[in-house]
Design a protein around this motif. Structure first.
Motif, mmCIF file in Angstrom:
data_model
loop_
_atom_site.group_PDB
_atom_site.id
_atom_site.type_symbol
_atom_site.label_atom_id
_atom_site.label_comp_id
_atom_site.label_asym_id
_atom_site.label_seq_id
_atom_site.Cartn_x
_atom_site.Cartn_y
_atom_site.Cartn_z
ATOM 1 N N ALA A 116 -6.104 -0.792 -11.649
ATOM 2 C CA ALA A 116 -6.833 0.469 -11.507
ATOM 3 C C ALA A 116 -6.696 1.355 -12.749
ATOM 4 C CB ALA A 116 -6.341 1.227 -10.281
ATOM 5 N N GLY A 117 -5.877 0.930 -13.723
ATOM 6 C CA GLY A 117 -5.701 1.707 -14.939
ATOM 7 C C GLY A 117 -4.725 2.857 -14.816
ATOM 8 N N ASP A 120 0.827 -1.214 0.000
ATOM 9 C CA ASP A 120 0.000 0.000 0.000
ATOM 10 C C ASP A 120 0.858 1.259 0.000
ATOM 11 O OD1 ASP A 120 -2.350 -1.405 -0.046
ATOM 12 O OD2 ASP A 120 -2.650 -1.347 2.126
ATOM 13 N N GLU A 121 1.952 1.237 0.763
ATOM 14 C CA GLU A 121 2.818 2.411 0.833
ATOM 15 C C GLU A 121 3.502 2.673 -0.508
ATOM 16 O OE1 GLU A 121 4.627 5.772 2.350
ATOM 17 O OE2 GLU A 121 2.940 4.579 3.069
ATOM 18 N N HIS A 151 3.613 -6.457 -6.642
ATOM 19 C CA HIS A 151 2.244 -6.449 -6.137
ATOM 20 C C HIS A 151 1.642 -5.035 -6.228
ATOM 21 C CE1 HIS A 151 3.144 -10.449 -4.387
ATOM 22 N NE2 HIS A 151 1.825 -10.600 -4.430
ATOM 23 N N ALA A 152 2.447 -4.026 -5.902
ATOM 24 C CA ALA A 152 1.967 -2.645 -5.968
ATOM 25 C C ALA A 152 1.681 -2.246 -7.415
ATOM 26 C CB ALA A 152 2.987 -1.704 -5.349
ATOM 27 N N LEU A 153 2.576 -2.619 -8.339
ATOM 28 C CA LEU A 153 2.371 -2.286 -9.747
ATOM 29 C C LEU A 153 1.163 -3.017 -10.312
ATOM 30 C CD1 LEU A 153 6.056 -2.286 -11.093
ATOM 31 C CD2 LEU A 153 4.613 -0.313 -10.542
ATOM 32 N N SER A 154 0.943 -4.250 -9.864
ATOM 33 C CA SER A 154 -0.219 -5.002 -10.324
ATOM 34 C C SER A 154 -1.517 -4.311 -9.909
ATOM 35 C CB SER A 154 -0.180 -6.426 -9.760
ATOM 36 O OG SER A 154 -1.312 -7.172 -10.166
#
Length: 278
Positions: free
Chosen positions: A73-74, A25-26, A65-68
């Motif tokens: 979200a586009g 999340d960060e 995971h963050a990039l995914s």
């Protein structure tokens, strides 16, 4: 450093599931902040996963995971292969089906610079679909105009417009780089009063992909449109292919209460119709 290990001195520690979710999340918030602040611009490459993970002090697993999440979200798009990577997505064009206007007007309202590439403009015999849609006689001539529409210089749609040649003499001699609706109103006193549009999702073939600068097989929004004047006479039959990654569809539907109130204010009833399914 072994992939998945935390860099020495990293500011985030994702050794447990809870802390891993916090770290993801960060990272997502940090990247979003850079995009919203203008540090990262639309179309810009974020850099390699290794460099970005080191810069943020997280594992490559956390970064992925963050990039995914951002891709879903586009916000970013990930391009595989050599020369690929993760890129900041361009903002989407909102295509409002609740109002009748040319695409340049939609773009201007949303802060984009509209542009056009005219691919071809010719007179041709109408095919069966055009004859039926424009209520023409078989063999009637139409003006066939094919254009690529641009937003801030980026191709967003490929359109083919067919108009009755007899009704619009001399149109092909006019500049076709702007709004056809504005040309028709200025030179022929014709404006759209009713528009029927049908939308489906199709996949880009090699030709469409090359023209729109996307990969073959990418999703496109196919919009078939028939426009009529106030007296119900059809004057435009067109087919647009919009990049699905750059376009969102907006439809405003008036509810029963709102329709009744509108009818009371304007002194006449408003009938809302929907095509029945098969």
């Amino acid at each position: 450093m072994v992939d998945g290990d935390e860099p020495a001195g990293g500011v985030m520690n994702d050794v447990s599931k809870e802390s891993a979710e916090t770290a993801v999340d960060e990272v997502r918030r940090l990247i979003l902040q850079r995009i919203h602040s203008g540090v990262l611009q639309p179309g810009q490459r974020l850099g390699s996963e290794r460099d970005l993970a080191l810069e943020l002090g997280v594992s490559r697993s956390t970064l992925r995971h963050a990039l995914s999440a951002l891709e879903q979200a586009g916000v970013v798009r990930r391009v595989p292969g050599r020369g690929g990577g993760t890129f900041v997505s361009h903002p989407k064009i909102e295509r409002d089906l609740s109002s009748v206007a040319g695409l340049p007007a939609y773009l201007r309202r949303q802060g984009f610079t509209a542009g056009t590439r005219v691919i071809s403009a010719a007179m041709a015999a109408a095919d069966e679909a055009t004859v039926a849609s424009l209520d023409l006689k078989p063999g009637a001539l139409v003006l066939d105009i094919v254009r690529v529409r641009l937003a801030d210089g980026v191709p967003i749609s490929l359109e083919e417009v067919r108009l009755p040649a007899e009704r619009f003499p001399g149109l092909l001699e006019l500049p076709l780089g702007g709004s056809l609706y504005e040309l028709l109103e200025e030179h022929y006193s014709v404006t759209p009063a009713e528009v029927t549009e049908r939308i489906e999702v199709v996949l880009a073939g090699p030709d469409e992909a090359a023209i729109l600068d996307i990969a073959p097989g990418s999703a496109l929004l196919s919009i078939t449109r028939t426009a009529r004047t106030a007296d119900g006479e059809p004057f435009e039959f067109s087919h647009d292919l919009f990049r699905a990654d750059r376009t969102s569809i907006l439809v405003r539907t008036q509810g029963k209460a709102s329709a009744s109130e509108s009818a009371r204010r304007n002194g006449h009833a408003i009938e809302l119709q929907r095509d029945a399914g098969p």
